[in-house]
Scaffold this active site. Structure first.
Site, PDB file in Angstrom:
ATOM      1  N   ASP A 288       0.833  -1.212   0.000  1.00 46.85           N
ATOM      2  CA  ASP A 288       0.000   0.000   0.000  1.00 46.85           C
ATOM      3  C   ASP A 288       0.864   1.257   0.000  1.00 46.85           C
ATOM      4  O   ASP A 288       0.387   2.349   0.344  1.00 46.85           O
ATOM      5  CB  ASP A 288      -0.894   0.022   1.248  1.00 46.85           C
TER       6      ASP A 288
ATOM      7  N   ASP B 213       5.027  -9.289   8.950  1.00 52.47           N
ATOM      8  CA  ASP B 213       5.220  -7.858   8.756  1.00 52.47           C
ATOM      9  C   ASP B 213       6.612  -7.608   8.190  1.00 52.47           C
ATOM     10  O   ASP B 213       7.491  -8.479   8.237  1.00 52.47           O
ATOM     11  CB  ASP B 213       5.048  -7.111  10.083  1.00 52.47           C
TER      12      ASP B 213
ATOM     13  N   ASP C 119       9.286  -6.015   9.072  1.00 53.73           N
ATOM     14  CA  ASP C 119      10.521  -6.031   9.860  1.00 53.73           C
ATOM     15  C   ASP C 119      10.861  -7.414  10.398  1.00 53.73           C
ATOM     16  O   ASP C 119      11.803  -7.554  11.187  1.00 53.73           O
ATOM     17  CB  ASP C 119      10.410  -5.050  11.032  1.00 53.73           C
TER      18      ASP C 119
ATOM     19  N   ASP D 137      -6.083  -7.993  14.090  1.00 48.90           N
ATOM     20  CA  ASP D 137      -5.646  -9.348  14.416  1.00 48.90           C
ATOM     21  C   ASP D 137      -6.366  -9.890  15.652  1.00 48.90           C
ATOM     22  O   ASP D 137      -6.820 -11.032  15.667  1.00 48.90           O
ATOM     23  CB  ASP D 137      -4.129  -9.377  14.629  1.00 48.90           C
TER      24      ASP D 137
END
Length: 502
Positions: free
Chosen positions: A86, A141, A143, A234
């Protein structure tokens, strides 16, 4: 005297949440035999798996993430990788280039870019599911750096047809980067060891953490899919899925390393998002849980889990009442203060210390004692988050919607890695740090009052408030200035080219 009533009400409520930490430790050890290590059965034939990588302006870490995922030990013909981007900056070109490079090497990897960011991360994950081919969906994610064996350690747990989600424990790539990251690591370890460990072992609801976990696609669909009306999509999906009858499994011994926020503002933004999101989930999912045909223990634990961040506004009230209450209580005598206040303070504060000490002892049995040196800072940091998180909680309670605030990732593991990325993605917190400094000054006044009246017992506790508010406020205001100074000095030390023509 009427002032003491709200003072004690707040202190008792905080003590209840503090005592709940002791209960989590108790559950963790009582049900230690229920710890999951190996799957109960294995697939005869490995199933198709989709790995989703939701990113937003992650140009510094996306190549590392894709590289880790493409090194997964899993048959290529059964593994699909989706980069769900995005981004609104150079990440678009970087991510597309990385995907094209690995696709050319034969990996089943595709790039999906959205321009409207509808639903933020939840919207991206939901959009990706429309073209997902896997029966199971793993999510990482930007990282995170999953190990090659991660997928094989997780997938066979789904051979049990009742399992809808498997969560693994976060580890920390840059734990030793700074004092702040050390404290952040301890805070997260407490959550992943004792909260997840205690809840999963005794069979009550716990949540997927948004990353480093895998879902059964049907468990997502049965719960109604990803929804984006909370900032912790989540946790929301986790409760809806467990209410639909699916079982969750937690693998404490399977680690997935990730980067911790290296700046105070990034850390505060992350914590505020989680605080607001959990209260939003409490408003949305707690009524369903309380009406559901589940055990009373599951309902009580769900209540404590989803409402825990109410403690932040309560801390604001306690902070306001503390000095006036001290003045009134001083004239009532020491004995009453000792037998009433001390047990309540120990229940609401000492439980935090013991909670995190136990979590470190479980992960680092040989070096856990190092945690003692971080405990004052850990407690002070928790206090320093009060203003930011209280604002987030109150916004959730009144229904004020805000955009999903990402946590910047800089690919910083040690001191030599500090990069321009920090300047590019840094977020300011407006007037909040200045208020934190003022509140710290107020508590400095309470320290002076306590010393002047020989109320020495309260001084160490009050100093934690002073340090907590001043530390978070100053770090938020000065973080960029130190970076600029270091960068300028580095440029001064670098060799200068000779002028042309000399």
């Amino acid at each position: 005297m009427g002032l003491l009533i709200p003072y004690f009400v707040v202190l008792i409520l905080l003590a209840f949440y503090g005592l709940h930490r002791y209960r989590l430790v108790y559950l963790y050890y009582k049900y230690r035999k229920n710890k999951v290590t190996e799957p109960t059965s294995h697939f005869d034939e490995l199933p198709n798996v989709t790995i989703q990588l939701p990113i937003f302006n992650e140009q510094y870490v996306i190549d590392r993430l894709v590289d880790c995922v493409c090194k997964m030990e899993y048959p290529r013909e059964k593994l699909q990788v989706q980069v769900l981007d995005d981004s609104t900056d150079e990440t678009v070109e970087v991510a597309r280039g990385v995907v094209e490079r690995y696709a050319a090497l034969g990996h089943n990897i595709s790039y999906h870019h959205r321009t409207n960011r509808e639903g933020f991360k939840a919207g991206a994950l939901d959009a990706g599911l429309k073209s997902a081919t896997g029966e199971f969906v793993a999510i990482f994610d930007a990282d995170f750096t999953p190990q090659p064996e991660w997928l094989m350690k997780v997938v066979h747990h789904f051979a049990d047809p009742e399992i809808g989600m498997v969560q693994t424990r976060w580890a920390h790539l840059n734990r030793n980067y700074s004092f702040l990251t050390e404290v952040e690591a301890i805070l997260l370890d407490g959550h992943f060891v004792l909260e997840h460990g205690g809840r999963s072992r005794c069979g009550v609801f716990f949540n997927f953490n948004g990353t480093a976990g895998m879902w059964r696609r049907k468990a997502i669909d049965d719960a109604g899919g990803w929804e984006h009306d909370t900032l912790t999509e989540d946790t929301d999906l986790s409760y809806r899925s467990q209410l639909a009858g699916w079982k969750f499994r937690y693998l404490q011994d399977v680690e997935c390393p990730a980067e911790l926020p290296i700046e105070m503002t990034a850390f505060k933004t992350q914590q505020a998002r989680w605080a607001k999101g959990l209260i939003q989930c409490a408003k949305k999912d707690l009524p369903k849980l309380l009406r559901a045909k589940v055990s009373r223990r599951e309902k009580i634990e769900g209540w404590y889990h989803l409402t825990a961040n109410i403690s932040y506004p309560l801390m604001i009230v306690l902070s306001t009442l503390l000095l006036p209450a001290m003045v009134i209580r001083f004239y009532q005598g020491w004995f009453q203060m000792l037998y009433i206040d001390v047990p309540l303070f120990l229940a609401s504060t000492f439980s935090i210390s013991s909670f995190y000490l136990v979590s470190q002892k479980e992960i680092f049995p040989r070096t856990w004692y190092r945690t003692f040196m971080f405990l004052p800072a850990l407690m002070a940091l928790g206090i320093g988050l009060t203003l930011t998180n209280s604002k987030a909680v109150l916004e959730a309670l009144i229904g004020h919607q805000t955009a999903f605030a990402r946590t910047p990732k800089y690919r910083v593991i040690n001191k030599t890695d500090k990069a321009v990325a920090a300047k590019k993605y840094r977020k300011r917190l407006g007037f909040v740090p200045w208020i934190e400094l003022l509140v710290g000054g107020y508590f400095a006044l309470t320290v002076w009052y306590a010393v002047a009246n020989e109320n020495y017992f309260t001084v160490p506790f009050l100093i934690l408030f002073v340090f907590g508010y001043w530390y978070t406020g100053l770090m938020s205001l000065l973080q960029g200035r130190f970076d600029s100074l270091i960068r300028d000095r580095a440029e001064e030390r670098s060799p200068k080219p000779f002028p042309v023509g000399v």
